[in-house]
Write a protein that holds these residues in place. Structure first.
Motif, mmCIF file in Angstrom:
data_model
loop_
_atom_site.group_PDB
_atom_site.id
_atom_site.type_symbol
_atom_site.label_atom_id
_atom_site.label_comp_id
_atom_site.label_asym_id
_atom_site.label_seq_id
_atom_site.Cartn_x
_atom_site.Cartn_y
_atom_site.Cartn_z
ATOM 1 N N ALA A 108 4.374 -22.744 -68.474
ATOM 2 C CA ALA A 108 5.604 -22.621 -67.692
ATOM 3 C C ALA A 108 5.537 -21.389 -66.804
ATOM 4 O O ALA A 108 6.002 -21.409 -65.660
ATOM 5 C CB ALA A 108 6.819 -22.567 -68.616
ATOM 6 N N ALA A 109 4.938 -20.312 -67.292
ATOM 7 C CA ALA A 109 4.836 -19.078 -66.505
ATOM 8 C C ALA A 109 4.013 -19.296 -65.241
ATOM 9 O O ALA A 109 4.383 -18.822 -64.161
ATOM 10 C CB ALA A 109 4.229 -17.962 -67.355
ATOM 11 N N ARG A 110 2.911 -20.010 -65.363
ATOM 12 C CA ARG A 110 2.064 -20.265 -64.187
ATOM 13 C C ARG A 110 2.789 -21.145 -63.176
ATOM 14 O O ARG A 110 2.746 -20.899 -61.977
ATOM 15 C CB ARG A 110 0.756 -20.901 -64.632
ATOM 16 N N ILE A 111 3.453 -22.178 -63.654
ATOM 17 C CA ILE A 111 4.207 -23.081 -62.768
ATOM 18 C C ILE A 111 5.344 -22.327 -62.096
ATOM 19 O O ILE A 111 5.550 -22.421 -60.884
ATOM 20 C CB ILE A 111 4.725 -24.295 -63.562
ATOM 21 N N PHE A 112 6.075 -21.554 -62.885
ATOM 22 C CA PHE A 112 7.219 -20.816 -62.354
ATOM 23 C C PHE A 112 6.774 -19.827 -61.275
ATOM 24 O O PHE A 112 7.460 -19.655 -60.261
ATOM 25 C CB PHE A 112 7.956 -20.088 -63.479
ATOM 26 N N GLN A 163 11.850 -20.962 -66.665
ATOM 27 C CA GLN A 163 12.636 -22.108 -67.134
ATOM 28 C C GLN A 163 13.339 -22.855 -66.002
ATOM 29 O O GLN A 163 13.253 -24.077 -65.943
ATOM 30 C CB GLN A 163 13.660 -21.628 -68.152
ATOM 31 N N THR A 164 14.043 -22.157 -65.121
ATOM 32 C CA THR A 164 14.829 -22.818 -64.077
ATOM 33 C C THR A 164 14.827 -21.987 -62.810
ATOM 34 O O THR A 164 14.992 -20.771 -62.863
ATOM 35 C CB THR A 164 16.299 -22.997 -64.516
ATOM 36 N N ILE A 165 14.648 -22.671 -61.677
ATOM 37 C CA ILE A 165 14.865 -22.043 -60.377
ATOM 38 C C ILE A 165 15.462 -23.101 -59.450
ATOM 39 O O ILE A 165 15.050 -24.269 -59.483
ATOM 40 C CB ILE A 165 13.577 -21.418 -59.792
ATOM 41 N N ALA A 166 16.463 -22.690 -58.677
ATOM 42 C CA ALA A 166 17.113 -23.622 -57.749
ATOM 43 C C ALA A 166 17.580 -22.854 -56.525
ATOM 44 O O ALA A 166 17.950 -21.684 -56.624
ATOM 45 C CB ALA A 166 18.304 -24.303 -58.421
ATOM 46 N N TRP A 167 17.541 -23.540 -55.382
ATOM 47 C CA TRP A 167 18.048 -22.920 -54.165
ATOM 48 C C TRP A 167 18.867 -23.925 -53.364
ATOM 49 O O TRP A 167 18.617 -25.121 -53.393
ATOM 50 C CB TRP A 167 16.931 -22.321 -53.315
ATOM 51 N N ARG A 168 19.860 -23.392 -52.662
ATOM 52 C CA ARG A 168 20.722 -24.187 -51.778
ATOM 53 C C ARG A 168 20.185 -24.032 -50.366
ATOM 54 O O ARG A 168 19.899 -22.926 -49.909
ATOM 55 C CB ARG A 168 22.167 -23.718 -51.849
ATOM 56 N N THR A 169 20.056 -25.169 -49.674
ATOM 57 C CA THR A 169 19.506 -25.206 -48.332
ATOM 58 C C THR A 169 20.592 -25.544 -47.322
ATOM 59 O O THR A 169 21.311 -26.541 -47.494
ATOM 60 C CB THR A 169 18.389 -26.271 -48.252
ATOM 61 N N THR A 170 20.713 -24.705 -46.288
ATOM 62 C CA THR A 170 21.654 -24.968 -45.195
ATOM 63 C C THR A 170 20.956 -24.715 -43.859
ATOM 64 O O THR A 170 19.867 -24.146 -43.807
ATOM 65 C CB THR A 170 22.915 -24.079 -45.283
ATOM 66 N N MET A 171 21.632 -25.153 -42.803
ATOM 67 C CA MET A 171 21.145 -24.946 -41.440
ATOM 68 C C MET A 171 22.334 -24.618 -40.550
ATOM 69 O O MET A 171 23.483 -24.848 -40.929
ATOM 70 C CB MET A 171 20.459 -26.216 -40.934
ATOM 71 N N LEU A 172 22.043 -24.127 -39.373
ATOM 72 C CA LEU A 172 23.072 -23.844 -38.367
ATOM 73 C C LEU A 172 24.210 -23.003 -38.929
ATOM 74 O O LEU A 172 25.383 -23.341 -38.801
ATOM 75 C CB LEU A 172 23.605 -25.150 -37.767
ATOM 76 N N GLY A 173 23.842 -21.917 -39.581
ATOM 77 C CA GLY A 173 24.846 -21.000 -40.108
ATOM 78 C C GLY A 173 25.704 -21.579 -41.209
ATOM 79 O O GLY A 173 26.823 -21.135 -41.432
ATOM 80 N N GLY A 174 25.188 -22.568 -41.927
ATOM 81 C CA GLY A 174 25.925 -23.180 -43.034
ATOM 82 C C GLY A 174 26.750 -24.388 -42.635
ATOM 83 O O GLY A 174 27.377 -25.029 -43.479
ATOM 84 N N LEU A 175 26.746 -24.744 -41.363
ATOM 85 C CA LEU A 175 27.510 -25.913 -40.906
ATOM 86 C C LEU A 175 26.880 -27.223 -41.364
ATOM 87 O O LEU A 175 27.553 -28.229 -41.503
ATOM 88 C CB LEU A 175 27.630 -25.921 -39.379
ATOM 89 N N ILE A 210 6.858 -29.866 -69.094
ATOM 90 C CA ILE A 210 7.554 -30.931 -68.372
ATOM 91 C C ILE A 210 8.304 -30.273 -67.223
ATOM 92 O O ILE A 210 9.106 -29.363 -67.430
ATOM 93 C CB ILE A 210 8.540 -31.710 -69.259
ATOM 94 N N VAL A 211 8.021 -30.727 -65.995
ATOM 95 C CA VAL A 211 8.677 -30.210 -64.797
ATOM 96 C C VAL A 211 9.612 -31.298 -64.285
ATOM 97 O O VAL A 211 9.186 -32.419 -64.014
ATOM 98 C CB VAL A 211 7.667 -29.844 -63.700
ATOM 99 N N THR A 212 10.895 -30.957 -64.173
ATOM 100 C CA THR A 212 11.880 -31.875 -63.604
ATOM 101 C C THR A 212 12.383 -31.278 -62.301
ATOM 102 O O THR A 212 12.937 -30.184 -62.286
ATOM 103 C CB THR A 212 13.067 -32.088 -64.562
ATOM 104 N N GLU A 213 12.134 -31.995 -61.219
ATOM 105 C CA GLU A 213 12.633 -31.580 -59.906
ATOM 106 C C GLU A 213 13.874 -32.414 -59.607
ATOM 107 O O GLU A 213 13.852 -33.639 -59.750
ATOM 108 C CB GLU A 213 11.574 -31.815 -58.836
#
Length: 152
Positions: free
Chosen positions: A16-20, A78-90, A108-111
């Motif tokens: 998990a450390a290598r994947i993370f 264990q977990t990483i997530a990011w929110r993706t936006t464009m045009l200043g969040g519009l 086990i990797v769940t995307e």
């Protein structure tokens, strides 16, 4: 299939450390993109990423565009997530999330692609888009597995 949250799962023969470490390095993301739409990471506030980190990504799906990404979940190895936006969040609001679970065979990797709060949810959940996204995510996990298990 819940079209608001698409998942792809793969068991990877790596820690998990290598994947993370790969997932927390935004500059590694272009090589992982199953849709082959990530051109390059333009900037990142810090590497490795942690909660609150931001990174800009140059993309191309027919036309070039740039996304702004903010890490919204981070639990080391264990977990990483990011929110993706464009045009200043519009535009945007989708969340890309990776959950790692250690098992005897590796990790086990769940995307998960979560558009439940995306401003374009109505468009992203129509037609064949969910199925295409799941195929691309499956390719991303294949590429992740190849990268973390490569001998070198």
């Amino acid at each position: 299939m819940d079209s608001d949250r698409i998942r792809a799962v793969r068991t990877v023969d790596a820690s998990a450390a290598r994947i993370f470490a790969v997932l927390a390095d935004p500059y590694a993301h272009p090589a992982l993109a199953g849709a082959e739409d990530v051109v390059e990471v333009v900037s990142a506030t810090e590497v490795p990423l942690r909660e609150g980190s931001e990174f800009e990504v140059r993309m191309s799906r027919g036309l070039p565009y740039t996304t702004h990404n903010v890490v919204v979940a981070h639990v080391q190895n264990q977990t990483i997530a990011w929110r993706t936006t464009m045009l200043g969040g519009l535009v945007g609001g989708r969340v890309w999330r990776y959950d790692l679970e250690v098992v005897p065979a590796g990790t086990i990797v769940t995307e998960t692609w979560d558009v439940s709060e995306d401003r374009q949810r109505w468009l992203l959940t129509r037609g064949r888009r969910p199925e295409a996204t799941q195929r691309q995510m499956t390719r991303s996990l294949e590429r992740l597995a190849a990268q973390v298990t490569a001998r070198g």
